[in-house]
Design a protein around this motif. Structure first.
Motif, PDB file in Angstrom:
ATOM      1  N   ASN A  54       0.836  -1.211   0.000  1.00  0.00           N
ATOM      2  CA  ASN A  54       0.000   0.000   0.000  1.00  0.00           C
ATOM      3  C   ASN A  54       0.867   1.255   0.000  1.00  0.00           C
ATOM      4  O   ASN A  54       0.558   2.235  -0.681  1.00  0.00           O
ATOM      5  CB  ASN A  54      -0.932   0.024   1.208  1.00  0.00           C
ATOM      6  CG  ASN A  54      -2.125  -0.889   1.049  1.00  0.00           C
ATOM      7  OD1 ASN A  54      -2.372  -1.439  -0.011  1.00  0.00           O
ATOM      8  ND2 ASN A  54      -2.860  -1.072   2.133  1.00  0.00           N
ATOM      9  N   ALA A  55       1.942   1.232   0.767  1.00  0.00           N
ATOM     10  CA  ALA A  55       2.826   2.402   0.842  1.00  0.00           C
ATOM     11  C   ALA A  55       3.487   2.669  -0.507  1.00  0.00           C
ATOM     12  O   ALA A  55       3.593   3.827  -0.925  1.00  0.00           O
ATOM     13  CB  ALA A  55       3.885   2.196   1.920  1.00  0.00           C
ATOM     14  N   THR A  56       3.919   1.636  -1.203  1.00  0.00           N
ATOM     15  CA  THR A  56       4.551   1.860  -2.509  1.00  0.00           C
ATOM     16  C   THR A  56       3.541   2.333  -3.541  1.00  0.00           C
ATOM     17  O   THR A  56       3.865   3.153  -4.391  1.00  0.00           O
ATOM     18  CB  THR A  56       5.283   0.592  -3.030  1.00  0.00           C
ATOM     19  OG1 THR A  56       4.348  -0.474  -3.197  1.00  0.00           O
ATOM     20  CG2 THR A  56       6.407   0.178  -2.105  1.00  0.00           C
ATOM     21  N   SER A  58       0.909   4.120  -2.889  1.00  0.00           N
ATOM     22  CA  SER A  58       0.375   5.429  -2.503  1.00  0.00           C
ATOM     23  C   SER A  58       1.394   6.558  -2.583  1.00  0.00           C
ATOM     24  O   SER A  58       1.088   7.685  -2.216  1.00  0.00           O
ATOM     25  CB  SER A  58      -0.149   5.365  -1.062  1.00  0.00           C
ATOM     26  OG  SER A  58      -1.167   4.407  -0.968  1.00  0.00           O
ATOM     27  N   SER A  59       2.587   6.252  -3.030  1.00  0.00           N
ATOM     28  CA  SER A  59       3.618   7.289  -3.092  1.00  0.00           C
ATOM     29  C   SER A  59       4.225   7.341  -4.490  1.00  0.00           C
ATOM     30  O   SER A  59       4.196   6.356  -5.222  1.00  0.00           O
ATOM     31  CB  SER A  59       4.693   7.022  -2.031  1.00  0.00           C
ATOM     32  OG  SER A  59       5.253   5.737  -2.188  1.00  0.00           O
ATOM     33  N   VAL A  65      10.170   4.098   0.379  1.00  0.00           N
ATOM     34  CA  VAL A  65       9.303   3.699   1.487  1.00  0.00           C
ATOM     35  C   VAL A  65      10.249   3.166   2.551  1.00  0.00           C
ATOM     36  O   VAL A  65      11.082   2.307   2.265  1.00  0.00           O
ATOM     37  CB  VAL A  65       8.283   2.625   1.058  1.00  0.00           C
ATOM     38  CG1 VAL A  65       7.572   2.036   2.263  1.00  0.00           C
ATOM     39  CG2 VAL A  65       7.285   3.202   0.066  1.00  0.00           C
ATOM     40  N   ASP A  81       6.715   3.995   6.424  1.00  0.00           N
ATOM     41  CA  ASP A  81       6.529   5.411   6.127  1.00  0.00           C
ATOM     42  C   ASP A  81       6.598   5.649   4.623  1.00  0.00           C
ATOM     43  O   ASP A  81       7.593   5.308   3.984  1.00  0.00           O
ATOM     44  CB  ASP A  81       7.649   6.185   6.822  1.00  0.00           C
ATOM     45  CG  ASP A  81       7.290   7.622   7.103  1.00  0.00           C
ATOM     46  OD1 ASP A  81       6.103   7.960   7.095  1.00  0.00           O
ATOM     47  OD2 ASP A  81       8.224   8.397   7.336  1.00  0.00           O
ATOM     48  N   ASP A  82       5.515   6.224   4.067  1.00  0.00           N
ATOM     49  CA  ASP A  82       5.557   6.571   2.649  1.00  0.00           C
ATOM     50  C   ASP A  82       5.577   8.084   2.485  1.00  0.00           C
ATOM     51  O   ASP A  82       5.366   8.826   3.421  1.00  0.00           O
ATOM     52  CB  ASP A  82       4.403   5.927   1.867  1.00  0.00           C
ATOM     53  CG  ASP A  82       3.042   6.561   2.101  1.00  0.00           C
ATOM     54  OD1 ASP A  82       2.927   7.802   2.038  1.00  0.00           O
ATOM     55  OD2 ASP A  82       2.077   5.820   2.336  1.00  0.00           O
ATOM     56  N   LEU A 131      -2.879   3.798  11.283  1.00  0.00           N
ATOM     57  CA  LEU A 131      -2.309   4.706  10.288  1.00  0.00           C
ATOM     58  C   LEU A 131      -2.352   6.113  10.854  1.00  0.00           C
ATOM     59  O   LEU A 131      -3.288   6.475  11.559  1.00  0.00           O
ATOM     60  CB  LEU A 131      -3.103   4.646   8.986  1.00  0.00           C
ATOM     61  CG  LEU A 131      -3.258   3.280   8.331  1.00  0.00           C
ATOM     62  CD1 LEU A 131      -4.042   3.418   7.025  1.00  0.00           C
ATOM     63  CD2 LEU A 131      -1.921   2.627   8.073  1.00  0.00           C
ATOM     64  N   SER A 134       2.155  11.144   8.084  1.00  0.00           N
ATOM     65  CA  SER A 134       3.610  11.110   8.150  1.00  0.00           C
ATOM     66  C   SER A 134       4.160  12.529   8.207  1.00  0.00           C
ATOM     67  O   SER A 134       3.559  13.462   7.681  1.00  0.00           O
ATOM     68  CB  SER A 134       4.154  10.408   6.897  1.00  0.00           C
ATOM     69  OG  SER A 134       5.525  10.655   6.734  1.00  0.00           O
ATOM     70  N   THR A 139       1.752   8.864   4.630  1.00  0.00           N
ATOM     71  CA  THR A 139       1.108   8.106   5.697  1.00  0.00           C
ATOM     72  C   THR A 139       2.128   7.182   6.345  1.00  0.00           C
ATOM     73  O   THR A 139       2.977   6.620   5.666  1.00  0.00           O
ATOM     74  CB  THR A 139      -0.057   7.273   5.135  1.00  0.00           C
ATOM     75  OG1 THR A 139      -0.974   8.161   4.479  1.00  0.00           O
ATOM     76  CG2 THR A 139      -0.790   6.508   6.222  1.00  0.00           C
ATOM     77  N   THR A 140       2.013   7.028   7.652  1.00  0.00           N
ATOM     78  CA  THR A 140       2.833   6.074   8.388  1.00  0.00           C
ATOM     79  C   THR A 140       1.912   5.016   8.969  1.00  0.00           C
ATOM     80  O   THR A 140       0.932   5.336   9.644  1.00  0.00           O
ATOM     81  CB  THR A 140       3.603   6.757   9.541  1.00  0.00           C
ATOM     82  OG1 THR A 140       4.469   7.747   8.985  1.00  0.00           O
ATOM     83  CG2 THR A 140       4.438   5.753  10.321  1.00  0.00           C
TER      84      THR A 140
END
Length: 167
Positions: A54-56, A58-59, A65, A81-82, A131, A134, A139-140
């Protein structure tokens, strides 16, 4: 798949990163020597893979990440962390409620299947996932593993005796 022995937390994180498509963008920052109990390791790999993926997604593709694990007062925390656009406060609140108490699966919310899986896996092992915004604007995800599924590093026993500590 399950293990009979504890799995080092670095191997659990590496296993999670290996499951995602854009693994090259993920940086793991740790010296932790703790381990995850064998019975929980496979589920924690899958839980972390969902959050890291999800982090990859969403960024922006040119950003990193970061995954930072370490001991905290109430267990063992893993932060993902993204550097994306972040999530609106009301949506963040709704997601955190679902992570804390995952509802029954609803095909109407299939776009949040990964977070449903995270919530169910977390509930199975007493893990807390939340969540938050960040510092980088993204988002973290904070994953708090209880000590019941964390095997502390063997050298911890010597840390409590000042005579046995390295100089």
């Amino acid at each position: 798949r399950s293990w009979s022995e504890p799995v080092p937390v670095t191997d659990v994180i590496r296993g999670a990163v290996a499951e995602i498509e854009d693994y090259k963008r993920v940086t793991v920052l740790t010296r932790a020597e703790d381990a995850v109990t064998g019975l929980a390791a496979a589920d924690m790999i899958h839980l972390l893979a969902e959050l890291i993926e999800n982090a990859t997604l969403s960024s922006p593709s040119g950003t990193r990440v970061e995954v930072r694990p370490g001991r905290v007062a109430n267990g063992f925390a893993i932060e993902i962390d993204d550097r994306g656009l972040g999530i609106e406060a009301d949506q963040l609140h709704t997601i955190n409620k679902r992570l804390a108490r995952p509802p029954d699966f609803d095909l109407a919310n299939a776009d949040q299947l990964g977070l449903f899986v995270v919530g169910k896996l977390a509930a199975r092992h007493g893990v807390r996932v939340a969540l938050r915004p960040s510092a980088y604007g993204g988002t973290t995800a904070v994953v708090l593993l209880p000590y019941s599924i964390v095997a502390r590093a063997a050298d911890d026993e010597t840390d409590t005796n000042p005579d046995l500590r390295p100089p």
